[in-house]
Every structure is written in structure tokens, then in C-alpha cells.
Design a protein around this motif. Structure first.
Motif, PDB file in Angstrom:
ATOM      1  N   SER A   1      -0.858   5.320 -29.210  1.00 12.34           N
ATOM      2  CA  SER A   1      -0.255   6.361 -29.585  1.00 12.34           C
ATOM      3  C   SER A   1      -0.358   6.907 -31.414  1.00 12.34           C
ATOM      4  CB  SER A   1       1.393   5.231 -29.960  1.00 12.34           C
ATOM      5  OG  SER A   1       2.393   5.018 -29.348  1.00 12.34           O
TER       6      SER A   1
ATOM      7  N   ASN B   1      -3.451   8.811 -31.307  1.00 14.59           N
ATOM      8  CA  ASN B   1      -2.483  10.714 -30.621  1.00 14.59           C
ATOM      9  C   ASN B   1      -2.745  11.239 -31.989  1.00 14.59           C
ATOM     10  OD1 ASN B   1      -2.564  10.206 -28.244  1.00 14.59           O
ATOM     11  ND2 ASN B   1      -0.592   9.866 -28.409  1.00 14.59           N
TER      12      ASN B   1
ATOM     13  N   PHE C   1       3.257   1.357 -36.041  1.00 12.20           N
ATOM     14  CA  PHE C   1       3.833   1.278 -34.666  1.00 12.20           C
ATOM     15  C   PHE C   1       4.121   0.010 -34.011  1.00 12.20           C
ATOM     16  CE2 PHE C   1       1.522   5.338 -34.169  1.00 12.20           C
ATOM     17  CZ  PHE C   1       2.176   6.667 -35.331  1.00 12.20           C
TER      18      PHE C   1
ATOM     19  N   ILE D   1       7.276   5.531 -28.580  1.00 11.72           N
ATOM     20  CA  ILE D   1       6.518   6.353 -29.474  1.00 11.72           C
ATOM     21  C   ILE D   1       5.407   6.508 -29.184  1.00 11.72           C
ATOM     22  CG2 ILE D   1       4.989   5.152 -31.544  1.00 11.72           C
ATOM     23  CD1 ILE D   1       7.382   2.848 -31.721  1.00 11.72           C
ATOM     24  N   TYR D   2       4.409   6.364 -28.351  1.00 16.19           N
ATOM     25  CA  TYR D   2       3.267   7.174 -27.837  1.00 16.19           C
ATOM     26  C   TYR D   2       3.907   8.569 -27.404  1.00 16.19           C
ATOM     27  CZ  TYR D   2      -0.376   8.228 -24.097  1.00 16.19           C
ATOM     28  OH  TYR D   2      -1.460   9.209 -23.808  1.00 16.19           O
TER      29      TYR D   2
ATOM     30  N   THR E   1       4.528  10.596 -29.635  1.00 16.66           N
ATOM     31  CA  THR E   1       3.169  11.261 -30.715  1.00 16.66           C
ATOM     32  C   THR E   1       2.114  11.678 -30.041  1.00 16.66           C
ATOM     33  OG1 THR E   1       2.086   8.827 -30.292  1.00 16.66           O
ATOM     34  CG2 THR E   1       2.719   9.151 -32.415  1.00 16.66           C
ATOM     35  N   TYR E   2       2.186  11.719 -29.024  1.00 18.59           N
ATOM     36  CA  TYR E   2       1.548  12.952 -27.509  1.00 18.59           C
ATOM     37  C   TYR E   2       1.849  14.053 -28.243  1.00 18.59           C
ATOM     38  CZ  TYR E   2      -0.749  14.395 -23.659  1.00 18.59           C
ATOM     39  OH  TYR E   2      -1.313  15.552 -22.921  1.00 18.59           O
TER      40      TYR E   2
END
Length: 270
Positions: free
Chosen positions: A211, A214, A229, A259-260, A263-264
Motif C-alpha cells: 500500500s 502505491n 498503514f 487500504i491497499y 492507495t492503488y
């Protein structure tokens, strides 16, 4: 909001769980950045799954505390994986996966004899609410050791990950640094498995770092966001799991996954 936290912290097991989260998640965030940077996801995953074999060896040898046998086996297994990694074989990840699968199968076979695996099934998903003060002390100890190593060796690890030959020419002991790093990963993974779970430990090592990658523009941000994170996922996952009556480990991974993806999408939009 304050009433909710007051309700959470009125129980001793929740107080211990919060402290454990505040110790475990920064560790996983720190190590995860280098694991992702060095493309060692398969390495940490293999270590996690090898824990079953360590427990099985302890059971066969009659060791009262199987955590001891699990840690010893993980350290030996980490050295073995490092040796394989240094061979620079074309299918290193495949070979390591084979070793991990074989050791896991052996562990499962031994622990399931006589239908006794139900006693150990809890370690698959973990239970951070069962952590004791003594176990928290061990986590704080390994946290201190890791922090010292990180402050001393982070630049060396970065140099090794970029160009091992160049790092060696700068008089950096590549093998020593890599072996210590592998031992620290082994210790943290095995010490965290009981509360995070074998099936989830690698996700918590990888997701916060992925994350962070990213949205980070430099290494400082990369490490900082990964730790933030990781801690955020741990705390929110613990709170949500309490009020929804869901296992804590999976809920932490769900938060980290959200979250990943966030953020991506944010990184793609920039």
C-alpha cells in the motif's frame, strides 16, 4: 466515541491486545518494506507455513513449550532458504515453495495423528485476545532488537537489495546482514503466528508495504506510510472485530486490503 473505547479497555484481555497490536504492527510494517523491496514474499510465506513443522517437532520430541521448537526450526529453515536463495537458480521461488509445502505437509501429518489436529487449528487464524503479559514482554524485547538492527543496517540492506556486488565492494558483509535479517524475520513471524495466524501472517507483512509503495515518492515515505498503514489496520481491525464478533486476524487483513486498493486507485489517479 469515548464511551466505545471505555467499553473496550475495561477488559484486561483487550488492554493486552491493544498493547500487542502496538508492538506487532510496527514490526510487520518495518520488515514488510524490505521484504517487498527485495521481492521476498515467498520467503516470508514459507517461514510462516514452516511453523507447523516446528510445532510437530516439539510434539515428537516431547518439548513442553512448542514455541521453543517452532522458533528453533524457523531459524534453521530461514538459513536453509537463504542458502537456496544465494544459488541464483532460475526457479529459486519454486524450490523454496517445494521445501515449504513439504515441511508443512510433514507438520500436518504429525499433528493430525489420532485426530489431534483440532488442538492446533487455532494457530491457522490466530487469537490475539489470548496473549499474556509474558508474551507481550517477549514481543517488546524482539521489537527493541529489531529497532536497533534497523537503525544500524537499513542503509546496508538497501545497498544489498539494489546491487549485492557493489555493496560487497563497499565492505558490507552481505551474507552476515542477510542472515541476521532472515533470523529476525523468522523470530517475528513465529512469535506473531499464535496471534495473527499462519494463513494471515504473510498478508500483514506484505499489504501495508505494498500500500505504501502505491503512494510513496521516496524511501522515507515508503517506510513511514508502511508503518502507519500497519498500525492503523491493526487497531481498526481489533476494534471492528470486537463489535462484530469476528476473528481479529482476518478483520485486520480485510482493513489492510481495503487500504491497499484505496492507495492503488489513488496512485493510478495521480
Amino acid at each position: 466515541m469515548s464511551s466505545y473505547f471505555a467499553e473496550l479497555l475495561q477488559y484486561d484481555f483487550m488492554q493486552r491486545a491493544f498493547v500487542a497490536i502496538l508492538v506487532i504492527t510496527p514490526l510487520l510494517g518495518m520488515l514488510g518494506t524490505m521484504i517487498v523491496h527485495k521481492k521476498m514474499a515467498y520467503f516470508s510465506d514459507a517461514l510462516g507455513h514452516s511453523a507447523l513443522t516446528g510445532i510437530a517437532i516439539g510434539v515428537v520430541c516431547g518439548v513442553m513449550d512448542t514455541n521453543v521448537s517452532m522458533v528453533i526450526f524457523a531459524v534453521v529453515f530461514a538459513f536453509l532458504l537463504n542458502q537456496i536463495n544465494r544459488k541464483n537458480l532460475a526457479a529459486t521461488d519454486t524450490i523454496i515453495s517445494v521445501f515449504a509445502s513439504c515441511s508443512t505437509a510433514i507438520g500436518l501429518a504429525i499433528l493430525s495423528r489420532g485426530g489431534n489436529f483440532s488442538k492446533y487449528s487455532a494457530i491457522l487464524v490466530g487469537d490475539i485476545l489470548s496473549i499474556t503479559n509474558r508474551e507481550i514482554f517477549y514481543l517488546i524485547l524482539i521489537f527493541a532488537v529489531t529497532l536497533v538492527f534497523w537503525c544500524v543496517a537499513i542503509n546496508r540492506l538497501n545497498a544489498i537489495s539494489i546491487h549485492p556486488a557493489l555493496a560487497k565492494s563497499r565492505r558490507i558483509s552481505v551474507r552476515l546482514v542477510e542472515d541476521i535479517f532472515a533470523i529476525i524475520i523468522a523470530l517475528i513471524v513465529t512469535l506473531s503466528i499464535k496471534w495473527i495466524g499462519i494463513l494471515l501472517i504473510n498478508a500483514l507483512l506484505i499489504l501495508p508495504a505494498a500500500s505504501s509503495r502505491n503512494i510513496s515518492s521516496n524511501m522515507r515515505e515508503y517506510h513511514k506510510y508502511a508503518i502507519l498503514f500497519s498500525v492503523f489496520s491493526g487497531l481498526i481491525g481489533l476494534v471492528v472485530s470486537y463489535f462484530t464478533n469476528v476473528a481479529t486476524g482476518p478483520m485486520i487483513v480485510i482493513v489492510a486490503s481495503i487500504i491497499y486498493f484505496a492507495t492503488y486507485l489513488y496512485g493510478r489517479s495521480q
